[in-house]
Design a protein around this motif. Structure first.
Motif, short mmCIF file in Angstrom:
data_model
loop_
_atom_site.label_atom_id
_atom_site.label_comp_id
_atom_site.label_asym_id
_atom_site.label_seq_id
_atom_site.Cartn_x
_atom_site.Cartn_y
_atom_site.Cartn_z
N ILE A 177 0.68 -1.59 -0.23
CA ILE A 177 0.09 -0.24 0.29
C ILE A 177 0.88 1.06 -0.26
CG2 ILE A 177 -1.34 1.41 1.87
CD1 ILE A 177 -2.76 -1.12 2.52
N THR A 178 1.04 1.76 -0.97
CA THR A 178 1.82 3.33 -1.09
C THR A 178 0.72 4.33 -1.13
OG1 THR A 178 3.93 1.95 -2.29
CG2 THR A 178 3.55 3.92 -2.87
N ASP A 179 1.07 4.96 -0.91
CA ASP A 179 0.67 6.63 -0.71
C ASP A 179 0.81 7.18 -1.91
OD1 ASP A 179 1.89 9.40 0.46
OD2 ASP A 179 3.24 7.58 0.55
N GLU A 180 -0.16 8.71 -2.02
CA GLU A 180 -0.18 9.32 -3.29
C GLU A 180 1.42 9.49 -3.62
OE1 GLU A 180 -1.90 13.89 -4.65
OE2 GLU A 180 -1.90 13.29 -2.61
N PHE A 181 2.24 9.95 -2.72
CA PHE A 181 3.41 10.54 -2.63
C PHE A 181 4.55 9.95 -3.02
CE2 PHE A 181 0.85 13.89 -1.81
CZ PHE A 181 0.90 14.89 -3.12
N TYR A 182 4.08 8.56 -2.88
CA TYR A 182 5.42 7.41 -2.71
C TYR A 182 6.24 8.21 -2.02
CZ TYR A 182 4.53 6.72 -7.70
OH TYR A 182 3.17 6.53 -9.05
N GLU A 183 5.57 8.09 -0.95
CA GLU A 183 6.38 8.85 0.81
C GLU A 183 6.62 7.42 1.67
OE1 GLU A 183 6.11 13.41 0.60
OE2 GLU A 183 4.74 12.03 2.18
N ASN A 184 5.59 6.48 1.28
CA ASN A 184 4.84 5.19 2.60
C ASN A 184 5.07 4.58 1.96
OD1 ASN A 184 5.55 6.69 5.13
ND2 ASN A 184 4.01 8.31 4.68
N THR A 185 5.43 3.04 2.24
CA THR A 185 5.07 1.60 1.45
C THR A 185 4.80 1.36 2.47
OG1 THR A 185 5.74 2.36 -0.80
CG2 THR A 185 4.84 -0.01 -0.12
N THR A 186 3.60 0.04 2.52
CA THR A 186 3.30 -0.50 4.17
C THR A 186 3.35 -1.45 3.32
OG1 THR A 186 1.11 -0.32 4.36
CG2 THR A 186 2.99 1.23 5.47
N THR A 187 3.30 -2.94 4.43
CA THR A 187 2.90 -4.42 3.62
C THR A 187 1.82 -4.95 4.27
OG1 THR A 187 5.27 -4.49 2.57
CG2 THR A 187 3.76 -6.19 2.19
N VAL A 188 0.92 -5.62 3.75
CA VAL A 188 -0.18 -6.10 4.41
C VAL A 188 0.53 -7.45 4.53
CG1 VAL A 188 -1.48 -4.13 5.34
CG2 VAL A 188 -1.79 -5.30 3.08
N ASP A 189 -0.67 -8.35 5.31
CA ASP A 189 -0.61 -10.34 4.90
C ASP A 189 -2.25 -10.48 4.65
OD1 ASP A 189 -0.55 -12.62 4.85
OD2 ASP A 189 0.88 -12.99 6.33
N LEU A 190 -2.80 -10.34 3.85
CA LEU A 190 -4.45 -10.39 3.81
C LEU A 190 -4.69 -12.00 4.72
CD1 LEU A 190 -5.60 -10.38 0.43
CD2 LEU A 190 -4.99 -8.14 2.17
N ASP A 191 -3.82 -12.89 4.43
CA ASP A 191 -3.88 -13.98 5.95
C ASP A 191 -4.18 -13.79 7.21
OD1 ASP A 191 -4.46 -15.99 4.03
OD2 ASP A 191 -2.12 -16.41 4.22
N GLN A 192 -2.99 -12.63 7.77
CA GLN A 192 -3.67 -12.69 8.87
C GLN A 192 -4.91 -11.22 8.84
OE1 GLN A 192 -1.24 -13.57 11.40
NE2 GLN A 192 -0.63 -14.74 9.05
N LEU A 193 -5.28 -10.77 8.42
CA LEU A 193 -6.01 -9.30 8.71
C LEU A 193 -7.75 -9.89 7.66
CD1 LEU A 193 -4.29 -6.63 6.94
CD2 LEU A 193 -4.51 -7.11 9.01
N THR A 194 -8.33 -9.53 8.62
CA THR A 194 -10.13 -9.79 8.48
C THR A 194 -10.52 -8.40 7.16
OG1 THR A 194 -10.70 -7.39 10.08
CG2 THR A 194 -10.98 -10.17 10.77
N GLU A 195 -11.73 -9.04 5.87
CA GLU A 195 -11.49 -8.43 5.36
C GLU A 195 -11.57 -6.64 6.00
OE1 GLU A 195 -14.69 -8.64 1.96
OE2 GLU A 195 -15.80 -7.98 3.60
N TYR A 196 -12.47 -6.30 6.88
CA TYR A 196 -12.94 -4.87 7.24
C TYR A 196 -11.22 -4.14 7.86
CZ TYR A 196 -14.40 -0.96 9.25
OH TYR A 196 -14.12 0.44 9.75
N GLU A 197 -10.79 -5.58 8.00
CA GLU A 197 -9.17 -4.80 9.27
C GLU A 197 -8.22 -4.18 7.88
OE1 GLU A 197 -8.25 -6.67 13.44
OE2 GLU A 197 -8.02 -8.04 11.20
N PHE A 198 -8.25 -5.16 6.47
CA PHE A 198 -7.80 -4.75 5.44
C PHE A 198 -8.31 -3.10 4.74
CE2 PHE A 198 -7.84 -4.76 0.24
CZ PHE A 198 -6.28 -4.62 0.24
N CYS A 199 -9.61 -3.16 4.57
CA CYS A 199 -10.18 -2.05 4.09
C CYS A 199 -9.43 -0.78 5.33
CB CYS A 199 -11.72 -2.41 4.01
SG CYS A 199 -12.12 -3.19 3.28
#
Length: 262
Positions: A177-199
């Motif tokens: 997940i990367t923001d508009e200005f490419y300043e922050n990128t985070t990685t998430v694991d869908l196996d570790q999140l509920t659908e709402y947590e991902f959203c």
């Protein structure tokens, strides 16, 4: 040709969309941000939109520096509509309304006219291109049916839900997940999140979502009511068959301003 990830060019603002992505993806789908309804007593029709055009008096109250500027013919919009539904309310109870239904119900003729009406409604168009009569047709219909408008320039809650389903369908669990200005990128694991947590991980200014292997990209820009899905033809066919997204495939000539050429 550079690498769009290294060069921070994950959205094709100019030129043919497929050409922009050709070194990475061979198919691109334009996905439309859905309208929606809620089982909610709604009396004030201004609450059906996140943005609101302010009168000169309202603008002066909200924005101090305007007091020092000469009065001019300028449109000023506010996005702090507190009665527009919160993400959690949309997640729990919203019913998506496709553009096809809006076109049919509003007497607009096509997606292109609807996109122009939406862009007119947020002041995103040069005055020469605004179509207030299309905006009026749209608003008359959505007001009468208590249909909420999507908010431009962000993956709305309903789109985030379908994107989550799409990543799962494609077998992609490590998501960047990367923001508009490419300043922050985070990685998430869908196996570790509920659908709402991902959203909930995806903020309003997170414009680029892609699998860690970069085989599938979802990308949006700041005043659009649609986003792009870029991947290979097999995965696009799979997503189209799933009916998760409303929209259309880019041809060789489709560009960001597709409403003027379709």
């Amino acid at each position: 040709m550079g690498n769009i990830f290294d060069d921070e060019k994950l959205y094709p603002y100019q030129g043919a969309i497929k050409e922009h992505f050709k070194d990475h993806y061979d198919a691109v789908f334009i996905a439309l941000l859905p309208f929606f309804q809620l089982d909610r007593e709604e009396t004030d029709k201004t609450n059906l939109k996140k943005s609101k055009l302010l009168s000169h008096e309202e603008a002066l109250k909200k924005i101090d520096f305007l007091k020092n500027l000469p009065e001019a013919n300028r449109d000023i919009y506010s996005y702090d509509n507190e009665r527009y539904p919160a993400d959690e309310e949309i997640f729990r109870g919203a019913k998506a309304i496709p553009w096809k239904n809006i076109v049919n119900g509003s007497t607009l003729t096509c997606y292109a006219e609807l996109n122009t009406a939406l862009r007119t409604s947020i002041g995103a168009l040069n005055r020469n291109f605004t179509r207030p009569e299309l905006m009026e047709q749209l608003n008359n219909y959505t007001d009468s049916e208590s249909i909420y408008h999507p908010t431009e320039g962000s993956f709305g809650m309903l789109s985030k839900i379908t994107i989550h389903k799409a990543f799962k369908l494609m077998g992609k669990n490590q998501i960047m997940i990367t923001d508009e200005f490419y300043e922050n990128t985070t990685t998430v694991d869908l196996d570790q999140l509920t659908e709402y947590e991902f959203c909930d991980e995806i903020g309003g200014k997170d414009y680029y979502l892609y699998s860690a292997d970069k085989e599938a990209l979802f990308t949006i820009e700041w005043d659009s009511f649609f986003f792009l899905i870029a991947t290979d033809q097999n995965k696009i066919d799979q997503l189209i068959a799933s009916n998760l997204f409303e929209g259309f495939l880019c041809n060789d000539d489709t560009d960001h301003y597709w409403e003027y050429t379709t």
